[in-house]
Design a protein around this motif. Structure first.
Motif, short mmCIF file in Angstrom:
data_model
loop_
_atom_site.label_atom_id
_atom_site.label_comp_id
_atom_site.label_asym_id
_atom_site.label_seq_id
_atom_site.Cartn_x
_atom_site.Cartn_y
_atom_site.Cartn_z
N ASP A 24 0.62 -1.09 0.21
CA ASP A 24 -0.60 -0.37 0.09
C ASP A 24 0.84 1.51 -0.17
OD1 ASP A 24 -2.82 -0.76 0.62
OD2 ASP A 24 -1.70 -2.24 1.82
N LYS A 58 -2.58 -0.64 -7.16
CA LYS A 58 -2.72 0.48 -7.94
C LYS A 58 -3.51 1.64 -6.73
CE LYS A 58 -6.49 1.76 -11.64
NZ LYS A 58 -7.77 1.57 -11.99
N GLY A 59 -3.20 3.11 -7.25
CA GLY A 59 -3.71 3.84 -6.04
C GLY A 59 -2.65 3.33 -4.71
N SER A 123 2.90 8.40 -6.92
CA SER A 123 1.60 7.28 -6.81
C SER A 123 1.05 6.60 -8.17
CB SER A 123 0.24 8.49 -5.91
OG SER A 123 0.42 8.96 -8.06
N LYS A 126 -4.00 7.51 -9.19
CA LYS A 126 -4.55 8.55 -8.12
C LYS A 126 -4.50 7.91 -6.90
CE LYS A 126 -8.93 10.90 -6.95
NZ LYS A 126 -10.24 11.51 -6.76
N LYS A 128 -5.35 6.22 -3.61
CA LYS A 128 -6.43 5.67 -3.26
C LYS A 128 -7.20 6.39 -1.62
CE LYS A 128 -4.05 1.20 -1.76
NZ LYS A 128 -4.54 1.18 -0.26
N THR A 129 -6.45 6.64 -0.94
CA THR A 129 -6.84 6.73 0.32
C THR A 129 -5.63 8.30 0.67
OG1 THR A 129 -5.78 4.82 1.42
CG2 THR A 129 -6.23 5.93 2.61
#
Length: 265
Positions: A24, A58-59, A123, A126, A128-129
């Motif tokens: 992440d 992703k993200g 990133s 975009k 994600k968090t």
């Protein structure tokens, strides 16, 4: 692969065992230029950037903290070269942030002292968090004249002009200030057996911003173990790599007490 563990190896080898879209967030500072003595290790930057892209969800986000060496009255430009290489690999340069050292060391007489480093936020698409850190507005609640975006807060007509109340809080800017050294970066004295120690608050702020509890945080240059410690305390899972036997021992000894104090997952 096993999580919540520091792997004593080249980060390329660690990432090779990771599946695609696994991490992440990565928070790290590589051994750039000649500013750090890193046991004679020269790291393959381009390969690392590509592998980070593969293993990141992703993200997901990479926070890459880097500075430049000054030699023969010229900065190396390594920071910008690495940022451009990340972008060529497929990363978005989501933000160019700076961390400013509140108690920086005096510099040479011929130039201003170095008091900041870049924090490039890359990133994979975009983010994600985003859990933004907010600060109180100096003019909170006061009436201010605004020319646009009146929908954001209460608007009324006053003396023929549009006004609104200033918000109580706003999202923090992208220049972050931290104290360094003993009592600044950390109170863990063992951490200073490593030559370059992250401010714990810097790492905590990025982990809070770009992840949620239970997410997986990676540091390919774990060093003194700051990323592992802060991820654990913030209830995130983590993985670290470091090629130095000595640094892995320092990091494991440092975080052992925190792992024993709380069992989070």
């Amino acid at each position: 692969m096993e999580i919540n563990k520091i792997y004593n190896e080249n980060c390329i080898d660690t990432m090779a065992r990771m599946p695609d879209n696994f991490i992440d967030l990565t928070v790290t500072s590589p051994p750039y230029d000649d500013l750090r003595e890193y046991k004679g290790y020269s790291f393959p930057f381009e390969e690392i950037a590509k592998e980070l892209y593969r293993v990141t969800k992703k993200g997901g986000v990479v926070v890459w903290v880097v500075a430049d060496q000054t030699k023969n009255f010229s900065e190396s430009g390594t920071s910008f070269k690495q940022a451009l290489e990340f972008m060529a690999t497929g990363w978005n340069l989501f933000d160019t942030m700076i961390w400013k050292k509140l108690n920086y060391m005096p510099g040479q007489k011929e130039r201003y002292a170095d008091e900041f480093e870049y924090m490039f936020v890359f990133s994979k698409g975009k983010p994600k968090t985003f859990n933004p850190i907010k600060i109180k507005c100096v003019t909170a609640g006061q009436s201010q004249k605004w020319a646009e975006r009146p929908h954001e807060s209460k608007v009324w007509k006053k003396n023929g002009s549009e006004h609104r109340n200033t918000l109580d809080y706003k999202i923090k800017g992208n220049v972050w200030e931290y104290a360094t050294g003993r009592g600044g970066s950390t109170s863990d004295l063992i951490a200073f057996e490593h030559p370059a120690v992250f401010p714990e608050k810097l790492v905590a702020d990025h982990i809070t911003s770009w992840t949620n509890e239970g997410d997986l945080v990676y540091d390919p240059f774990m060093g003194s173990g700051t990323t592992a410690k802060m991820a654990h305390l913030l209830k995130r899972n983590w993985i670290g790599s470091d090629i130095s036997d000595e640094y892995v021992r320092i990091a494991e000894k440092r975080i052992e007490q925190y792992l024993l104090q709380t069992s989070l997952f």
